[in-house]
Design a protein around this motif. Structure first.
Motif, PDB file in Angstrom:
ATOM      1  N   ILE A  35      54.102  12.329 140.741  1.00  0.00           N
ATOM      2  CA  ILE A  35      52.866  12.575 139.997  1.00  0.00           C
ATOM      3  C   ILE A  35      52.469  11.290 139.277  1.00  0.00           C
ATOM      4  CG2 ILE A  35      51.851  13.810 138.031  1.00  0.00           C
ATOM      5  CD1 ILE A  35      52.084  15.622 140.319  1.00  0.00           C
ATOM      6  N   LEU A  36      51.177  10.960 139.310  1.00  0.00           N
ATOM      7  CA  LEU A  36      50.694   9.778 138.614  1.00  0.00           C
ATOM      8  C   LEU A  36      50.168  10.152 137.228  1.00  0.00           C
ATOM      9  CD1 LEU A  36      48.735   7.917 141.444  1.00  0.00           C
ATOM     10  CD2 LEU A  36      51.086   7.534 140.676  1.00  0.00           C
ATOM     11  N   THR A  37      50.416   9.282 136.263  1.00  0.00           N
ATOM     12  CA  THR A  37      49.854   9.421 134.922  1.00  0.00           C
ATOM     13  C   THR A  37      49.119   8.144 134.578  1.00  0.00           C
ATOM     14  OG1 THR A  37      50.355   9.866 132.587  1.00  0.00           O
ATOM     15  CG2 THR A  37      51.975   8.596 133.820  1.00  0.00           C
ATOM     16  N   ASP A  38      48.117   8.234 133.713  1.00  0.00           N
ATOM     17  CA  ASP A  38      47.324   7.058 133.381  1.00  0.00           C
ATOM     18  C   ASP A  38      48.125   6.018 132.614  1.00  0.00           C
ATOM     19  OD1 ASP A  38      45.101   8.095 134.624  1.00  0.00           O
ATOM     20  OD2 ASP A  38      44.283   8.973 132.796  1.00  0.00           O
ATOM     21  N   ALA A  39      49.137   6.472 131.876  1.00  0.00           N
ATOM     22  CA  ALA A  39      49.943   5.532 131.089  1.00  0.00           C
ATOM     23  C   ALA A  39      51.274   6.160 130.720  1.00  0.00           C
ATOM     24  CB  ALA A  39      49.196   5.099 129.829  1.00  0.00           C
ATOM     25  N   MET A  40      52.263   5.316 130.536  1.00  0.00           N
ATOM     26  CA  MET A  40      53.568   5.726 130.027  1.00  0.00           C
ATOM     27  C   MET A  40      53.849   4.830 128.827  1.00  0.00           C
ATOM     28  SD  MET A  40      56.034   7.898 131.188  1.00  0.00           S
ATOM     29  CE  MET A  40      56.057   7.798 132.977  1.00  0.00           C
ATOM     30  N   ASP A  41      53.816   5.417 127.632  1.00  0.00           N
ATOM     31  CA  ASP A  41      53.910   4.630 126.406  1.00  0.00           C
ATOM     32  C   ASP A  41      55.300   4.717 125.795  1.00  0.00           C
ATOM     33  OD1 ASP A  41      51.125   3.951 126.433  1.00  0.00           O
ATOM     34  OD2 ASP A  41      50.695   5.974 125.729  1.00  0.00           O
ATOM     35  N   LEU A  42      55.772   3.599 125.262  1.00  0.00           N
ATOM     36  CA  LEU A  42      56.988   3.568 124.449  1.00  0.00           C
ATOM     37  C   LEU A  42      56.558   3.563 122.996  1.00  0.00           C
ATOM     38  CD1 LEU A  42      60.070   3.242 124.114  1.00  0.00           C
ATOM     39  CD2 LEU A  42      59.722   0.759 124.256  1.00  0.00           C
ATOM     40  N   THR A  43      56.994   4.558 122.240  1.00  0.00           N
ATOM     41  CA  THR A  43      56.609   4.678 120.832  1.00  0.00           C
ATOM     42  C   THR A  43      57.832   5.060 120.012  1.00  0.00           C
ATOM     43  OG1 THR A  43      56.070   7.040 120.919  1.00  0.00           O
ATOM     44  CG2 THR A  43      54.321   5.498 121.525  1.00  0.00           C
ATOM     45  N   ILE A  44      57.735   4.884 118.697  1.00  0.00           N
ATOM     46  CA  ILE A  44      58.799   5.389 117.838  1.00  0.00           C
ATOM     47  C   ILE A  44      58.697   6.901 117.758  1.00  0.00           C
ATOM     48  CG2 ILE A  44      59.040   3.284 116.485  1.00  0.00           C
ATOM     49  CD1 ILE A  44      57.448   4.633 114.258  1.00  0.00           C
ATOM     50  N   GLY A  45      59.849   7.562 117.563  1.00  0.00           N
ATOM     51  CA  GLY A  45      59.889   9.006 117.458  1.00  0.00           C
ATOM     52  C   GLY A  45      61.051   9.426 116.576  1.00  0.00           C
ATOM     53  N   GLY A  46      61.253  10.731 116.473  1.00  0.00           N
ATOM     54  CA  GLY A  46      62.296  11.254 115.600  1.00  0.00           C
ATOM     55  C   GLY A  46      61.744  11.520 114.215  1.00  0.00           C
ATOM     56  N   CYS A  47      62.244  12.564 113.583  1.00  0.00           N
ATOM     57  CA  CYS A  47      61.690  13.020 112.301  1.00  0.00           C
ATOM     58  C   CYS A  47      61.652  11.913 111.247  1.00  0.00           C
ATOM     59  CB  CYS A  47      62.501  14.199 111.771  1.00  0.00           C
ATOM     60  SG  CYS A  47      62.629  15.604 112.883  1.00  0.00           S
ATOM     61  N   ALA A  48      62.784  11.237 111.041  1.00  0.00           N
ATOM     62  CA  ALA A  48      62.847  10.235 109.976  1.00  0.00           C
ATOM     63  C   ALA A  48      61.900   9.076 110.262  1.00  0.00           C
ATOM     64  CB  ALA A  48      64.280   9.728 109.807  1.00  0.00           C
TER      65      ALA A  48
END
Length: 322
Positions: A35-48
């Protein structure tokens, strides 16, 4: 000699994650399907991480306490937090395990899906959060409790007792990855929590109750002081000793719901530091959650302080006592 004034508005302790977020796809792929997606982003995550970055966006002085791996994702998370204005002096680094990661799958018209690796977060026991760190802040926020047994009730109880003795407000958030008996982890901590902010899915998993008001009553009976249960598009419920409040949500064109609950928490904490009423805290939380879901990633679309104030002043939010 009097104690020094706290340096930070909030110390955000708990889970820190590198999120890999795909923009919305048409459908979940079948086995072997590409499946193709327009973008795959790396971002910060996690509650803290999310709450800290969101509060920094609101010009709050924020520190983070948690652990990442000594890998490319750990470096990315640390650099991103520093760039956002978060103080990372208490951030630990492990050469034993990699940085925790989540793959966030967005499908058009559906709620997001998560694939998660606990990794380095399993090494965060809370024991390294010192008395001096806690006393350096006005609010101690613990996010991601119940995800890992290593962050034990005994250790969290110690942290929260230190906070209470120092007059530091305690805010507790949970992550419940599977059906389990979470009461054994929560019962020692809820009476020490000034604010407890689960979502209604977590509330149902913990209490067995589907009605968020019944969930709040169960948490109140267990000793929690103020409970705020977020219910996605259905708004939120706040219950304390004096009132039960129901809030709706601000309408939005949803792009990505990742981090919306953490944004709500950050907005609510911002309201606490502003010294406003519980109703106004709900408005700040709802508005910041609204801003979050407009863009892909947990912290990308967050309002600035001026944008938040302008939005709350210019948009009505139905809040009623029940």
């Amino acid at each position: 000699m009097s104690s020094p004034q706290p340096k930070y508005d909030c110390l955000c302790a708990g889970i820190i994650v590198a999120d890999h977020v795909c923009q919305a796809i048409d459908h979940m792929p079948k086995p072997g399907e590409l499946i193709l997606t327009d973008a795959m982003d790396l971002t910060i995550g996690g509650c803290a991480s999310n709450v800290a970055a969101d509060l920094a966006r609101l010009d709050r002085q924020v520190a983070i306490a948690g652990i990442v791996g000594q890998d490319v994702f750990g470096r990315y998370v640390e650099e991103s937090l520093i760039d956002s204005g978060v103080h990372c002096d208490f951030l630990m680094k492990s050469d034993e395990l990699p940085t925790s990661g989540s793959f966030v799958i967005n499908v058009k018209g559906e709620d997001r899906r998560f694939i998660h690796s606990v990794a380095a977060n399993s090494l965060f026991t809370g024991e390294t959060v010192t008395k001096e760190q806690i006393q350096s802040s006005q609010i101690l926020y613990l996010g991601g409790y119940c995800l890992s047994e290593e962050l034990s009730p005994e250790n969290v109880e110690t942290m929260f007792r230190i906070a209470k003795a120092a007059g530091v407000t305690t805010v507790l958030d949970v992550v419940t990855p599977r059906p389990d008996d979470y009461w054994k982890m929560l019962e020692p901590i809820l009476p020490l929590s000034d604010y407890f902010l689960p979502n209604n899915d977590e509330g149902e998993l913990i209490t067995g109750e589907s009605d968020p008001i019944a969930q709040a009553r169960a948490f109140k009976a267990a000793g929690a002081n103020t409970i705020i249960i977020t219910c996605g598009g259905e708004g939120s419920i706040l219950m304390d000793d004096d009132r039960t409040i129901q809030s709706e949500v601000y309408p939005v064109n949803l792009v990505d719901g990742t981090g919306s609950g953490d944004a709500f928490v950050a907005g609510f904490i911002h309201g606490l530091r502003e010294g406003v009423s519980p109703e106004e805290c709900l408005k700040f939380g709802s508005a910041l959650g609204h801003s979050c879901v407009r863009a892909s990633g947990a912290t990308t679309g967050i309002f600035t302080r001026d944008e938040l104030n302008e939005f709350v002043e210019s948009h009505e939010l139905l809040i009623k006592r029940i």
